[in-house]
Write a protein that holds these residues in place. Structure first.
Motif, mmCIF file in Angstrom:
data_model
loop_
_atom_site.group_PDB
_atom_site.id
_atom_site.type_symbol
_atom_site.label_atom_id
_atom_site.label_comp_id
_atom_site.label_asym_id
_atom_site.label_seq_id
_atom_site.Cartn_x
_atom_site.Cartn_y
_atom_site.Cartn_z
ATOM 1 N N VAL A 184 24.132 30.228 -16.619
ATOM 2 C CA VAL A 184 25.257 30.242 -17.540
ATOM 3 C C VAL A 184 26.438 31.027 -16.974
ATOM 4 O O VAL A 184 27.580 30.597 -17.062
ATOM 5 N N MET A 185 26.157 32.173 -16.360
ATOM 6 C CA MET A 185 27.265 33.038 -15.967
ATOM 7 C C MET A 185 27.523 33.064 -14.481
ATOM 8 O O MET A 185 28.511 33.636 -14.036
ATOM 9 N N TYR B 94 32.427 38.301 -13.349
ATOM 10 C CA TYR B 94 32.279 36.847 -13.398
ATOM 11 C C TYR B 94 33.168 36.149 -12.380
ATOM 12 O O TYR B 94 32.793 35.139 -11.811
ATOM 13 N N ARG C 155 25.281 25.399 -26.771
ATOM 14 C CA ARG C 155 26.361 26.127 -26.094
ATOM 15 C C ARG C 155 25.896 26.640 -24.730
ATOM 16 O O ARG C 155 26.668 26.656 -23.781
ATOM 17 N N GLY D 290 27.614 25.694 -21.409
ATOM 18 C CA GLY D 290 28.104 26.748 -20.526
ATOM 19 C C GLY D 290 27.609 26.550 -19.110
ATOM 20 O O GLY D 290 28.315 26.842 -18.138
ATOM 21 N N GLU D 291 26.355 26.073 -18.973
ATOM 22 C CA GLU D 291 25.828 25.822 -17.635
ATOM 23 C C GLU D 291 26.606 24.724 -16.937
ATOM 24 O O GLU D 291 26.807 24.761 -15.724
ATOM 25 N N ASP E 114 29.869 23.572 -17.675
ATOM 26 C CA ASP E 114 31.290 23.823 -17.421
ATOM 27 C C ASP E 114 31.791 24.978 -18.280
ATOM 28 O O ASP E 114 32.052 24.823 -19.464
ATOM 29 N N ARG E 115 31.880 26.134 -17.678
ATOM 30 C CA ARG E 115 32.263 27.337 -18.418
ATOM 31 C C ARG E 115 33.670 27.242 -19.006
ATOM 32 O O ARG E 115 33.894 27.568 -20.167
ATOM 33 N N GLU E 116 34.625 26.793 -18.192
ATOM 34 C CA GLU E 116 36.016 26.770 -18.645
ATOM 35 C C GLU E 116 36.173 25.824 -19.829
ATOM 36 O O GLU E 116 36.865 26.122 -20.795
ATOM 37 N N GLY F 293 35.073 27.112 -23.147
ATOM 38 C CA GLY F 293 36.035 28.113 -23.598
ATOM 39 C C GLY F 293 37.245 27.439 -24.215
ATOM 40 O O GLY F 293 37.742 27.818 -25.279
ATOM 41 N N ILE G 181 33.277 32.451 -25.560
ATOM 42 C CA ILE G 181 32.445 32.535 -24.357
ATOM 43 C C ILE G 181 31.985 33.964 -24.097
ATOM 44 O O ILE G 181 30.877 34.197 -23.620
ATOM 45 N N ASN H 215 28.083 34.966 -23.621
ATOM 46 C CA ASN H 215 27.575 35.648 -22.432
ATOM 47 C C ASN H 215 26.708 36.851 -22.801
ATOM 48 O O ASN H 215 25.623 37.046 -22.258
#
Lengths: 378, 306
Positions: free
Chosen positions: B33-34, B89, B170, B174-175, B177-179, B182, B188, B192
């Motif tokens: 995720v991060m 990050y 979520r 998140g895995e 596409d993080r952006e 958000g 986000i 996290n």
């Protein structure tokens, strides 16, 4: 991480008087951080207790932490010998660190007194007049248990140790005196903490006894798992695995286990009684084998300092070798290779006033000398 | 060699694997995720074990200790995320490795400061003491069976959490596409923190469960951490399913290797030499397996973005 603790602080930093005697500088390199820190802390505490008791203001002790890393120990030793100009080095717990430090230090003419590690390589052909081992030679306690296994009439012992030099030395020492057959011989990974696989094999082997050498956390893990596995085969070990520093963590599973040691809290002599009481008063816990070795080493140094100047190497060396000090082990002398000749006892773990500790149940060896002394040309 | 011994060793392998899974699941979630390499995951394992031992010693109840281990590790994880990890990050992996390595030292010396240098005592709860009989005449420690059970329940729970809940959706988003998530209005930052605390709690649970079997001491997390990294590399980084498969594989291969290799070597060597050589090869075995799997499937068994 580096800590410099001057014993002078404990002894009351009183340079005002400027004593006439020559100051003696002692460098102590020991393990004060990481998983093995309990051992180094005990050695340091025992050592400083003896210095404090002596009231000798001319002795200055510099303590540094080796974090159980050989390369760090070598750096500290170089610094202590070359810039601090210490007269005596001491304190190392582990054999691999001793092997990295001792040959270089004694080669430069500085005295090294071992408070614990006694690798065979330094006891035999590579012995050195400036190297004194005040603890034991690595094989000794294992030899004592091998000898005891015969007395206890064990015929089929299962033995295990970690796969590193002290581990193979341990099992070699056990086998040197043990006359029965082996139900199995296992070498485990260093630092291993799960022994389910090994315990299953012990169960399947039909052994009548188990001997293990697993220092520190490894031994704690092994004993806890062994006692829960439903096996009733009796266990034996060297004193390290059943000493004051680990017994609390093993818990009642340790009760009744036989282990070998050259010292025990209940040894009946005046020096030992005074020591155990003083250690309890000072640190609010019972002393361990390691603390005792630190205490004896400091007292040996004090006895030699009283007789000869540390700057006169030959006279000081002779004074050390005489070993005229009140050892808490009762009697103590050095063999030709500067390793101890001493009695080794069999102890049993008991519970006393709610605290797990040991009592002596037998003497395995009287005036025992290590097997490597003969190949030392001193 | 009896069948009872084989069954016992297979269970040992499974138990070891399940324990590794608890460690690896958190590690792989956090990386997935991060994108953070968290070397301090082993410290969270240690925090769990110490919290359990301290509370169990104070209250006399292992179960309260277990709850405390979850809370302490999750809290430690959340604090670490908010104060340190959050700033990493957008930095490269070397900075992350340096910062989380520093955390290992801080946790280790901090724990020593609070609890001292001697190992703590943590016993198995009364109801799980002793051993039960296995088919074939062997015996097996009840507590280890309980660990297997607990690990499998956690695995199912994690699967349900990730596949069936909004939070899981979520995490999966998140895995990928993080952006983007958000931009879609998902908070986000708190996601996290939650994922990090969840991973930390799993590590703390593993530490507490294993602490009762082994010794609770400073530095206990680091050897396990290395194996957990092997597991997530084999399983495919970011994949919970991969972590489970990799953990069981590593657990069984390691256990069986330690058991069978020395015996195999006695066929053509002297017993004491065979014991040494067998032990040496056995300790390399999982790394050999890892190299082999990476040669065939460079992204691991269950690659996330394959």
């Amino acid at each position: 991480m580096k800590r410099i603790a001057a014993a002078a602080l404990m002894a009351g930093l009183t340079f005002a008087g400027q004593a006439m005697a020559e100051p003696v500088k002692i460098g102590m390199i020991t393990t004060l951080s990481g998983g093995g820190a309990g051992l180094g802390i005990d050695i340091r505490d025992g050592f400083l207790l003896a210095i404090k008791e002596s009231g000798n203001k001319d002795i200055k002790v510099i303590v540094e932490d080796d974090a159980q890393k050989p390369e760090l120990a070598v750096q500290i030793a170089d610094k202590m010998v070359q810039s601090e100009k210490v007269d005596i080095l001491t304190g190392i717990v582990w054999s691999n660190l001793a092997m990295a430090v001792v040959p270089g230090v004694v080669g430069q003419g500085t005295f090294y007194l071992s408070t614990n590690a006694g690798p065979s390589a330094l006891a035999g052909a590579n012995c050195n007049p400036n190297y004194f081992n005040v603890a034991y030679q690595n094989d000794n306690l294992h030899e004592a248990m091998g000898n005891y296994a015969n007395t206890a009439n064990y015929k089929k012992t299962f033995i295990l140790a970690p796969n590193y030099p002290a581990g193979t030395d341990a099992l070699t020492g056990f086998k040197r005196f043990y006359k029965g057959a082996l139900a199995g011989e296992l070498y485990t990974k260093v630092g291993q903490t799960d022994y389910a696989t090994e315990i299953a094999q012990i169960r399947a082997s039909g052994a009548d006894s188990v001997y293990f050498f697993l220092p520190g956390g490894m031994g704690i893990a092994f004993m806890k798992q062994y006692s829960q596995s439903g096996i009733s085969t009796p266990v034996m070990g060297p004193g390290f695995s059943f000493d004051q520093d680990v017994l609390g963590a093993i818990g009642d599973a340790a009760i009744g286990v036989k282990n070998s040691s050259h010292w025990s809290k209940d040894l009946d002599n005046a020096a030992n009684k005074k020591y155990v009481a003083a250690f309890k008063a000072e640190y609010k816990r019972l002393p361990s084998l390691y603390a005792t070795q630190g205490y004896d080493t400091a007292n040996l140094i004090l006895s030699a300092v009283a007789k000869a100047s540390v700057k006169d190497k030959d006279a000081f060396r002779a004074a050390l070798k005489e070993a005229k000090f009140d050892s808490v082990r009762g009697k103590f002398k050095f063999g030709n290779n500067n390793h101890p000749i001493q009695d080794i006892y069999v102890r049993e773990v008991i519970k006393e006033d709610g605290v797990l500790t040991n009592k002596i149940v037998a003497t395995s060896f009287t005036d025992h000398q290590d097997a490597y002394a003969a190949s030392c040309k001193m | 060699m009896s069948s009872a011994l084989l069954i016992e060793q297979a269970l040992n392998g499974l138990q070891f694997g399940v324990m590794l899974f608890l460690m690896a699941a958190g590690l792989t979630l956090i990386f997935g995720v991060m994108g953070v390499i968290n070397l301090a995951h082993g410290s969270l394992y240690m925090v769990g074990a110490f919290a359990c031992a301290a509370v169990a010693a104070y209250t006399g109840s292992f179960w309260l200790g277990l709850v405390a281990s979850l809370i302490a590790a999750a809290a430690a994880g959340a604090i670490v995320e908010v104060t340190v990890i959050r700033r990493l990050y957008n930095r490269d992996h070397l900075d992350q490795v340096l910062a989380t390595f520093a955390l290992i030292l801080i946790f280790s010396e901090g724990t020593r400061w609070v609890f001292g240098s001697f190992p703590l005592y943590l016993d198995i709860p009364k109801v799980l003491q002793g051993a039960i009989s296995l088919p074939g005449g062997g015996q097996y420690q009840l507590y280890r069976l309980a660990i297997i059970g607990a690990g499998l329940i956690v695995a199912i729970g994690l699967y349900l959490l990730i596949a069936k809940t909004r939070l899981g959706m979520r995490i999966r988003a998140g895995e990928s596409d993080r952006e983007m998530i958000g931009a879609l209005g998902v908070d986000i930052a708190s996601l996290n923190t939650i994922v990090f605390a969840l991973g930390a709690a799993l590590a703390g649970l593993a530490g507490a469960l294993v602490g009762a079997l082994q010794s609770v001491q400073v530095g206990m997390g680091e050897p396990v951490l290395i194996l957990a990294f092997v597991v997530i590399v084999i399983g495919g980084i970011g994949s919970i399913k991969g972590a489970l498969a990799g953990a069981i594989l590593v657990g069984v291969v390691d256990t069986m290797g330690r058991f069978l290799l020395p015996q195999l070597f006695t066929l053509f060597m002297q017993p004491s030499q065979a014991a040494t050589a067998g032990a040496a090869i056995a300790s390399m075995l999982i790394y050999i397996v890892m190299a082999f799997i990476l040669a065939v499937r460079p992204k691991g068994l269950f690659a996330v973005n394959a």
